[in-house]
Design a protein around this motif. Structure first.
Motif, short mmCIF file in Angstrom:
data_model
loop_
_atom_site.label_atom_id
_atom_site.label_comp_id
_atom_site.label_asym_id
_atom_site.label_seq_id
_atom_site.Cartn_x
_atom_site.Cartn_y
_atom_site.Cartn_z
N GLN A 13 -15.28 8.25 -0.64
CA GLN A 13 -13.91 7.95 -0.24
C GLN A 13 -13.84 6.64 0.54
N LEU A 14 -14.83 6.39 1.37
CA LEU A 14 -14.87 5.14 2.13
C LEU A 14 -14.96 3.94 1.20
N GLU A 15 -15.74 4.07 0.13
CA GLU A 15 -15.85 2.98 -0.84
C GLU A 15 -14.51 2.75 -1.54
N LEU A 16 -13.81 3.82 -1.87
CA LEU A 16 -12.51 3.68 -2.53
C LEU A 16 -11.49 3.03 -1.60
N ILE A 17 -11.54 3.38 -0.32
CA ILE A 17 -10.61 2.78 0.64
C ILE A 17 -10.82 1.27 0.70
N THR A 18 -12.07 0.84 0.70
CA THR A 18 -12.36 -0.60 0.72
C THR A 18 -11.80 -1.29 -0.51
N LEU A 19 -11.91 -0.66 -1.66
CA LEU A 19 -11.36 -1.23 -2.90
C LEU A 19 -9.85 -1.36 -2.82
N HIS A 20 -9.18 -0.33 -2.29
CA HIS A 20 -7.72 -0.37 -2.16
C HIS A 20 -7.30 -1.46 -1.17
N GLN A 21 -8.05 -1.62 -0.10
CA GLN A 21 -7.74 -2.67 0.88
C GLN A 21 -7.75 -4.05 0.22
N HIS A 22 -8.78 -4.34 -0.54
CA HIS A 22 -8.89 -5.65 -1.18
C HIS A 22 -7.79 -5.86 -2.21
N GLU A 23 -7.44 -4.81 -2.93
CA GLU A 23 -6.39 -4.93 -3.94
C GLU A 23 -5.06 -5.33 -3.30
N TRP A 24 -4.68 -4.66 -2.22
CA TRP A 24 -3.39 -4.96 -1.58
C TRP A 24 -3.45 -6.27 -0.80
N LYS A 25 -4.59 -6.59 -0.24
CA LYS A 25 -4.73 -7.85 0.48
C LYS A 25 -4.49 -9.03 -0.46
N ASN A 26 -4.92 -8.90 -1.71
CA ASN A 26 -4.74 -9.97 -2.69
C ASN A 26 -3.26 -10.27 -2.92
N PHE A 27 -2.41 -9.24 -2.88
CA PHE A 27 -0.97 -9.47 -3.03
C PHE A 27 -0.44 -10.27 -1.84
N VAL A 28 -0.88 -9.91 -0.64
CA VAL A 28 -0.37 -10.54 0.57
C VAL A 28 -0.74 -12.01 0.64
N LEU A 29 -1.94 -12.34 0.21
CA LEU A 29 -2.42 -13.72 0.30
C LEU A 29 -2.24 -14.49 -1.02
N SER A 30 -1.47 -13.94 -1.93
CA SER A 30 -1.22 -14.60 -3.20
C SER A 30 -0.37 -15.85 -3.02
N THR A 31 -0.61 -16.86 -3.85
CA THR A 31 0.23 -18.06 -3.87
C THR A 31 0.97 -18.17 -5.21
N GLU A 32 0.99 -17.10 -5.97
CA GLU A 32 1.75 -17.10 -7.23
C GLU A 32 3.24 -16.98 -6.94
N ARG A 33 4.05 -17.56 -7.81
CA ARG A 33 5.50 -17.47 -7.66
C ARG A 33 5.96 -16.02 -7.83
N ILE A 34 6.96 -15.62 -7.05
CA ILE A 34 7.49 -14.27 -7.20
C ILE A 34 8.36 -14.20 -8.45
N GLU A 35 8.46 -13.00 -9.02
CA GLU A 35 9.38 -12.76 -10.13
C GLU A 35 10.71 -12.30 -9.53
#
Length: 227
Positions: A13-35
């Motif tokens: 479960q700890l490993e899965l939490i780390t994966l989810h953290q990185h997934e959502w962090k990528n959205f926050v630090l994205s520089t792609e244009r919003i739709e």
């Protein structure tokens, strides 16, 4: 019979939490244009959940542009969104967890919010001397908590509200919600950081570390704004 509260976390479960953290962090630090269509749908759903009519949606290239044109004297809805959507969701998930697990998750999720993501919000707030914008960073910890709660811990919560929060994080940059108008600002076009001995910081040499499409920018050294 009252269901027992969820206790500790397994290594898996700890490993899965780390994966989810990185997934959502990528959205926050994205520089792609919003739709814009998806951003509008996300914020329209948020307005509906707090009992407000559809506002006028205005898109801007940066928080600076939005701040220059919006009428800040009208009723601000950020606190109502927090009270009616975010807080109840957190309460629903945490009511199914033991106190020790709540504290454990908080310590694991909080650093993901306060490092680069927290620096980004703080620096823009300080530059504008205005703190009512709701950036994607604001939703990071609750989005991860909901994701982990559903997929890792098998928690139940109001799925529609959860979907709205996650949609705002995914599809909106910086939001300024008022009663009759909602300003939606695009993401930065550039976010630069560097790794130092004491951690990772927003940082750039000879150029802004944060820049938006309209030229609004912030020069940053080791996580602090410079002239």
């Amino acid at each position: 019979m009252k269901q027992p509260k969820i206790g500790g976390l397994t290594p898996e479960q700890l490993e899965l939490i780390t994966l989810h953290q990185h997934e959502w962090k990528n959205f926050v630090l994205s520089t792609e244009r919003i739709e814009r269509r998806k951003a509008t749908e996300a914020m329209q759903s948020a307005y509906s959940l707090i009992g407000e009519e559809k506002p006028e949606f205005v898109f801007c290239d940066s928080p600076d542009m939005a701040f220059r044109i919006v009428d800040t004297s009208q009723p601000y809805l950020g606190r109502r969104i927090e009270k009616k959507i975010r807080k109840p969701l957190r309460g629903q998930v945490e009511s199914q967890l033991s106190w020790d697990l709540i504290q454990d998750l908080s310590s694991r999720l909080l650093p993901e919010r306060i490092v680069l993501e927290g620096q980004l919000k703080r620096l823009v707030d300080e530059k504008l001397q205005f703190r009512k914008f709701i950036p994607a960073t604001h939703w990071l910890d609750i989005a991860i908590l909901l994701d982990v709660g559903a997929s890792v811990l098998d928690c139940s919560f109001d799925q529609h509200k959860g979907d709205v929060i996650q949609a705002i994080l995914k599809h909106c940059g910086w939001v300024l919600p008022y009663e009759n108008i909602c300003m939606i600002c695009d993401r930065p076009t550039k976010i630069l950081s560097d790794l130092f001995d004491d951690g990772e910081y927003l940082h750039a040499e000879g150029e802004p570390a944060i820049q938006f499409a309209d030229g609004f920018s912030i020069w940053v050294h080791h996580g602090e704004a410079i002239d």
